[in-house]
Design a protein around this motif. Structure first.
Motif, PDB file in Angstrom:
ATOM      1  N   ALA A  95       0.804  -1.220   0.000  1.00  0.00           N
ATOM      2  CA  ALA A  95       0.000   0.000   0.000  1.00  0.00           C
ATOM      3  C   ALA A  95       0.841   1.277   0.000  1.00  0.00           C
ATOM      4  O   ALA A  95       0.658   2.159   0.817  1.00  0.00           O
ATOM      5  CB  ALA A  95      -0.970  -0.012   1.170  1.00  0.00           C
ATOM      6  N   GLY A  96       1.813   1.350  -0.904  1.00  0.00           N
ATOM      7  CA  GLY A  96       2.542   2.588  -1.080  1.00  0.00           C
ATOM      8  C   GLY A  96       3.784   2.749  -0.230  1.00  0.00           C
ATOM      9  O   GLY A  96       4.469   3.745  -0.338  1.00  0.00           O
ATOM     10  N   SER A  97       4.085   1.821   0.642  1.00  0.00           N
ATOM     11  CA  SER A  97       5.287   1.950   1.460  1.00  0.00           C
ATOM     12  C   SER A  97       6.482   1.400   0.680  1.00  0.00           C
ATOM     13  O   SER A  97       6.405   0.340   0.081  1.00  0.00           O
ATOM     14  CB  SER A  97       5.126   1.206   2.779  1.00  0.00           C
ATOM     15  OG  SER A  97       4.942  -0.163   2.548  1.00  0.00           O
ATOM     16  N   PRO A  98       7.596   2.131   0.662  1.00  0.00           N
ATOM     17  CA  PRO A  98       8.766   1.653  -0.083  1.00  0.00           C
ATOM     18  C   PRO A  98       9.405   0.455   0.620  1.00  0.00           C
ATOM     19  O   PRO A  98       9.266   0.278   1.827  1.00  0.00           O
ATOM     20  CB  PRO A  98       9.704   2.860  -0.068  1.00  0.00           C
ATOM     21  CG  PRO A  98       9.259   3.698   1.059  1.00  0.00           C
ATOM     22  CD  PRO A  98       7.804   3.437   1.248  1.00  0.00           C
ATOM     23  N   PRO A  99      10.131  -0.370  -0.134  1.00  0.00           N
ATOM     24  CA  PRO A  99      10.769  -1.552   0.451  1.00  0.00           C
ATOM     25  C   PRO A  99      12.002  -1.228   1.299  1.00  0.00           C
ATOM     26  O   PRO A  99      12.584  -2.125   1.885  1.00  0.00           O
ATOM     27  CB  PRO A  99      11.147  -2.393  -0.758  1.00  0.00           C
ATOM     28  CG  PRO A  99      11.266  -1.430  -1.868  1.00  0.00           C
ATOM     29  CD  PRO A  99      10.291  -0.338  -1.582  1.00  0.00           C
ATOM     30  N   VAL A 100      12.394   0.029   1.352  1.00  0.00           N
ATOM     31  CA  VAL A 100      13.506   0.445   2.213  1.00  0.00           C
ATOM     32  C   VAL A 100      12.976   1.451   3.231  1.00  0.00           C
ATOM     33  O   VAL A 100      11.974   2.113   3.000  1.00  0.00           O
ATOM     34  CB  VAL A 100      14.661   1.072   1.396  1.00  0.00           C
ATOM     35  CG1 VAL A 100      15.286   0.053   0.472  1.00  0.00           C
ATOM     36  CG2 VAL A 100      14.210   2.274   0.616  1.00  0.00           C
ATOM     37  N   ASP A 101      13.650   1.561   4.350  1.00  0.00           N
ATOM     38  CA  ASP A 101      13.220   2.475   5.404  1.00  0.00           C
ATOM     39  C   ASP A 101      13.737   3.879   5.097  1.00  0.00           C
ATOM     40  O   ASP A 101      14.933   4.135   5.167  1.00  0.00           O
ATOM     41  CB  ASP A 101      13.738   2.001   6.753  1.00  0.00           C
ATOM     42  CG  ASP A 101      13.258   2.862   7.895  1.00  0.00           C
ATOM     43  OD1 ASP A 101      12.223   3.542   7.741  1.00  0.00           O
ATOM     44  OD2 ASP A 101      13.909   2.850   8.961  1.00  0.00           O
ATOM     45  N   VAL A 102      12.827   4.771   4.747  1.00  0.00           N
ATOM     46  CA  VAL A 102      13.200   6.152   4.467  1.00  0.00           C
ATOM     47  C   VAL A 102      12.549   7.109   5.460  1.00  0.00           C
ATOM     48  O   VAL A 102      12.409   8.301   5.179  1.00  0.00           O
ATOM     49  CB  VAL A 102      12.853   6.551   3.010  1.00  0.00           C
ATOM     50  CG1 VAL A 102      13.744   5.842   2.026  1.00  0.00           C
ATOM     51  CG2 VAL A 102      11.397   6.314   2.703  1.00  0.00           C
ATOM     52  N   SER A 103      12.181   6.592   6.622  1.00  0.00           N
ATOM     53  CA  SER A 103      11.589   7.467   7.633  1.00  0.00           C
ATOM     54  C   SER A 103      12.667   8.412   8.162  1.00  0.00           C
ATOM     55  O   SER A 103      13.792   8.018   8.450  1.00  0.00           O
ATOM     56  CB  SER A 103      10.996   6.645   8.768  1.00  0.00           C
ATOM     57  OG  SER A 103      11.975   5.822   9.365  1.00  0.00           O
ATOM     58  N   GLY A 104      12.333   9.675   8.229  1.00  0.00           N
ATOM     59  CA  GLY A 104      13.282  10.689   8.672  1.00  0.00           C
ATOM     60  C   GLY A 104      14.330  11.047   7.642  1.00  0.00           C
ATOM     61  O   GLY A 104      15.361  11.633   7.978  1.00  0.00           O
ATOM     62  N   ALA A 105      14.080  10.694   6.386  1.00  0.00           N
ATOM     63  CA  ALA A 105      15.066  10.945   5.336  1.00  0.00           C
ATOM     64  C   ALA A 105      15.068  12.417   4.932  1.00  0.00           C
ATOM     65  O   ALA A 105      14.056  13.101   5.002  1.00  0.00           O
ATOM     66  CB  ALA A 105      14.757  10.088   4.113  1.00  0.00           C
ATOM     67  N   ASP A 106      16.243  12.897   4.534  1.00  0.00           N
ATOM     68  CA  ASP A 106      16.370  14.226   3.934  1.00  0.00           C
ATOM     69  C   ASP A 106      16.048  14.076   2.456  1.00  0.00           C
ATOM     70  O   ASP A 106      16.659  13.277   1.753  1.00  0.00           O
ATOM     71  CB  ASP A 106      17.795  14.759   4.091  1.00  0.00           C
ATOM     72  CG  ASP A 106      18.168  14.995   5.544  1.00  0.00           C
ATOM     73  OD1 ASP A 106      17.270  15.387   6.316  1.00  0.00           O
ATOM     74  OD2 ASP A 106      19.338  14.781   5.886  1.00  0.00           O
ATOM     75  N   VAL A 107      15.071  14.833   1.983  1.00  0.00           N
ATOM     76  CA  VAL A 107      14.637  14.738   0.593  1.00  0.00           C
ATOM     77  C   VAL A 107      15.126  15.961  -0.163  1.00  0.00           C
ATOM     78  O   VAL A 107      14.857  17.093   0.234  1.00  0.00           O
ATOM     79  CB  VAL A 107      13.097  14.644   0.496  1.00  0.00           C
ATOM     80  CG1 VAL A 107      12.670  14.515  -0.953  1.00  0.00           C
ATOM     81  CG2 VAL A 107      12.573  13.483   1.315  1.00  0.00           C
ATOM     82  N   SER A 108      15.886  15.714  -1.223  1.00  0.00           N
ATOM     83  CA  SER A 108      16.303  16.817  -2.094  1.00  0.00           C
ATOM     84  C   SER A 108      15.610  16.628  -3.439  1.00  0.00           C
ATOM     85  O   SER A 108      15.599  15.539  -3.999  1.00  0.00           O
ATOM     86  CB  SER A 108      17.820  16.850  -2.260  1.00  0.00           C
ATOM     87  OG  SER A 108      18.280  15.678  -2.874  1.00  0.00           O
TER      88      SER A 108
END
Length: 94
Positions: A21-34
């Motif tokens: 349901a839309g969650s990526p297969p890697v943990d990107v919680s708290g990621a810096d998005v550029s």
């Protein structure tokens, strides 16, 4: 015949929605998005966790967005045995 076709389509829709349901297969919680835009209208979003690139989302000016992941955390996008990075498209969502 219509019932058989409808049952097949419902089964296919059920298989398409079992991907998390839309969650990526890697943990990107708290990621810096550029986020940056290219001259041709494409948009690239890089997700970095602790300074390390974990996921890339490419949104072309035309067409569906696609994703590339670093599943094992080695800092490089995953590739198969031939060195080609697999690309993931979101085919269906509610």
């Amino acid at each position: 015949m219509k019932i058989l076709l409808l049952a097949g389509l419902l089964a296919l829709a059920g298989c398409a929605t079992t991907g998390g349901a839309g969650s990526p297969p890697v943990d990107v919680s708290g990621a810096d998005v550029s986020k940056r835009s290219l001259d041709n209208g494409d948009t690239i979003e890089e997700y970095r966790v602790g300074g390390q690139l974990r996921m890339v989302k490419v949104s072309p000016a035309r067409g569906a967005a696609y994703y590339m992941y670093d599943r094992n955390g080695d800092g490089r996008m995953d590739s198969d045995k031939d060195g080609v990075s697999p690309v993931y498209w979101k085919l269906y969502s509610w």
